[in-house]
Design a protein around this motif. Structure first.
Motif, PDB file in Angstrom:
ATOM      1  N   ASN A  60       0.822  -1.216   0.000  1.00  0.00           N
ATOM      2  CA  ASN A  60       0.000   0.000   0.000  1.00  0.00           C
ATOM      3  C   ASN A  60       0.856   1.267   0.000  1.00  0.00           C
ATOM      4  O   ASN A  60       0.468   2.302  -0.566  1.00  0.00           O
ATOM      5  CB  ASN A  60      -0.942   0.005   1.206  1.00  0.00           C
ATOM      6  CG  ASN A  60      -2.073  -1.009   1.059  1.00  0.00           C
ATOM      7  OD1 ASN A  60      -2.417  -1.393  -0.061  1.00  0.00           O
ATOM      8  ND2 ASN A  60      -2.636  -1.432   2.173  1.00  0.00           N
ATOM      9  N   LYS A  61       2.013   1.184   0.619  1.00  0.00           N
ATOM     10  CA  LYS A  61       2.921   2.345   0.617  1.00  0.00           C
ATOM     11  C   LYS A  61       3.405   2.648  -0.802  1.00  0.00           C
ATOM     12  O   LYS A  61       3.526   3.808  -1.193  1.00  0.00           O
ATOM     13  CB  LYS A  61       4.111   2.084   1.542  1.00  0.00           C
ATOM     14  CG  LYS A  61       3.752   2.128   3.026  1.00  0.00           C
ATOM     15  CD  LYS A  61       4.995   1.911   3.893  1.00  0.00           C
ATOM     16  CE  LYS A  61       4.641   1.989   5.365  1.00  0.00           C
ATOM     17  NZ  LYS A  61       5.846   1.765   6.238  1.00  0.00           N
ATOM     18  N   HIS A  63       1.716   2.052  -3.458  1.00  0.00           N
ATOM     19  CA  HIS A  63       0.567   2.650  -4.130  1.00  0.00           C
ATOM     20  C   HIS A  63       0.426   4.135  -3.775  1.00  0.00           C
ATOM     21  O   HIS A  63       0.147   4.974  -4.648  1.00  0.00           O
ATOM     22  CB  HIS A  63      -0.717   1.903  -3.740  1.00  0.00           C
ATOM     23  CG  HIS A  63      -0.844   0.587  -4.411  1.00  0.00           C
ATOM     24  ND1 HIS A  63      -1.911  -0.267  -4.195  1.00  0.00           N
ATOM     25  CD2 HIS A  63      -0.053  -0.057  -5.304  1.00  0.00           C
ATOM     26  CE1 HIS A  63      -1.760  -1.351  -4.916  1.00  0.00           C
ATOM     27  NE2 HIS A  63      -0.640  -1.254  -5.595  1.00  0.00           N
ATOM     28  N   ASP A  64       0.593   4.430  -2.498  1.00  0.00           N
ATOM     29  CA  ASP A  64       0.452   5.824  -2.051  1.00  0.00           C
ATOM     30  C   ASP A  64       1.481   6.741  -2.732  1.00  0.00           C
ATOM     31  O   ASP A  64       1.166   7.869  -3.145  1.00  0.00           O
ATOM     32  CB  ASP A  64       0.599   5.912  -0.529  1.00  0.00           C
ATOM     33  CG  ASP A  64      -0.561   5.251   0.208  1.00  0.00           C
ATOM     34  OD1 ASP A  64      -1.632   5.090  -0.424  1.00  0.00           O
ATOM     35  OD2 ASP A  64      -0.398   4.898   1.390  1.00  0.00           O
ATOM     36  N   LYS A  65       2.720   6.249  -2.843  1.00  0.00           N
ATOM     37  CA  LYS A  65       3.763   7.054  -3.478  1.00  0.00           C
ATOM     38  C   LYS A  65       3.456   7.301  -4.949  1.00  0.00           C
ATOM     39  O   LYS A  65       3.609   8.410  -5.467  1.00  0.00           O
ATOM     40  CB  LYS A  65       5.107   6.351  -3.343  1.00  0.00           C
ATOM     41  CG  LYS A  65       5.672   6.344  -1.925  1.00  0.00           C
ATOM     42  CD  LYS A  65       7.033   5.663  -1.878  1.00  0.00           C
ATOM     43  CE  LYS A  65       7.589   5.674  -0.459  1.00  0.00           C
ATOM     44  NZ  LYS A  65       8.923   4.998  -0.400  1.00  0.00           N
ATOM     45  N   ASN A  67       0.471   7.103  -6.423  1.00  0.00           N
ATOM     46  CA  ASN A  67      -0.722   7.955  -6.573  1.00  0.00           C
ATOM     47  C   ASN A  67      -0.384   9.433  -6.371  1.00  0.00           C
ATOM     48  O   ASN A  67      -0.937  10.311  -7.027  1.00  0.00           O
ATOM     49  CB  ASN A  67      -1.793   7.532  -5.565  1.00  0.00           C
ATOM     50  CG  ASN A  67      -2.432   6.203  -5.929  1.00  0.00           C
ATOM     51  OD1 ASN A  67      -2.422   5.812  -7.093  1.00  0.00           O
ATOM     52  ND2 ASN A  67      -2.982   5.508  -4.935  1.00  0.00           N
TER      53      ASN A  67
END
Length: 287
Positions: A60-61, A63-65, A67
């Motif tokens: 998920n980290k 993905h966050d970066k 996004n």
């Protein structure tokens, strides 16, 4: 989330309570051994879940970066993301296998426990033994001359939390006086795989074959009957006997029965798929 230590203490406490409640069972050693294995499996499952959770958070980290800054998505980052996905899948697969194994062991343990409690309840209420042929067959299970069923023989069993179902004998364990049976239908959640169960002899209903004399049930008698076009058995009442019902659909002996909660419908069932209701063998109904 509770710690592994807290989980272990709770499982050990439940194990102690189990040893007390099942103290009257002849199979206490087997049940406690099975319960200890379940406790171990649950702790393994807890640890697997924590490992999977860590991998998911890391994914998920990524993905966050991406996004926040799409320009960061390059072949190198994409490769790391794919590797992370594969680790998530690997952890989830292991977790699913552990869940399936633990559930199967729990099903066996519950069946053994329900059988013990059912026998105690029977003695307490002093139920009258059934007067038909199947009752005498049940008594024969307890004597030393009992002849076990062969692999492939069809039987009816009731796994915990499920309907009575048609199964096939896989093997007999003479030292434990138990059968391993397999559902005739595939598992709904796992196509191509059939569930297997272990039941004490007295929890297995034999399907009459050509070598066995079929019992006769009069009109109004309560039976356990196969529901047409299914592999499940339900409580039903005899409406017509084979003698009165001469024109069966395939020319073989058949009963006309009325199932519970079936809108008063009358259905034809082959005589060898109609069994007596066994009071001693009835496992606890779902609450």
């Amino acid at each position: 989330m509770h710690s592994g230590k807290d989980s272990n203490e709770r499982l050990n406490e439940r194990s102690k309570r189990l040893s007390i409640t099942s103290a009257t069972s002849k199979d206490i050693s087997e049940e406690l051994s099975l319960w200890n294995q379940i406790c171990t499996d649950l702790l393994n499952l807890y640890n697997l879940h924590k490992e999977a959770e860590t991998v998911v958070q890391k994914t998920n980290k990524y993905h966050d970066k991406i996004n926040g800054k799409p320009e960061l998505l390059n072949p190198k980052v994409a490769k790391k993301l794919i590797e992370s996905y594969n680790r998530v899948i690997e952890k989830a697969t292991k977790e699913q296998k552990e869940i399936t194994k633990t559930k199967d062991n729990l099903d066996i343990l519950i069946a053994l426990q329900n059988n013990s409690e059912s026998g105690i309840e029977h003695k307490r209420k002093k139920r009258k033994m059934d007067k038909y042929l199947n009752s005498s067959k049940l008594k024969s299970h307890d004597n030393k001359q009992y002849k076990p069923l062969s692999p492939g023989n069809l039987v009816v069993v009731k796994p915990p939390g499920q309907d009575w179902l048609l199964a096939s004998v896989l093997q007999y364990f003479p030292d434990k006086n138990k059968y391993e049976v397999e559902d005739v239908e595939d598992d709904e959640d796992r196509p191509g795989i059939k569930k297997r169960y272990i039941f004490p002899v007295k929890c297995v209903l034999e399907i009459p074959n050509e070598d066995n004399q079929k019992p006769y049930f009069p009109i109004g008698h309560e039976v356990l009957s196969l529901y047409p076009n299914s592999s499940c058995f339900y409580k039903a009442t005899i409406i017509k006997t084979p003698n009165e019902h001469k024109n069966s659909s395939n020319g073989k002996p058949a009963y006309i029965v009325r199932f519970e909660d079936d809108d008063e419908a009358e259905r034809e069932v082959p005589a060898d798929r109609v069994l007596d209701m066994p009071p001693k063998m009835k496992l606890k109904e779902d609450k």
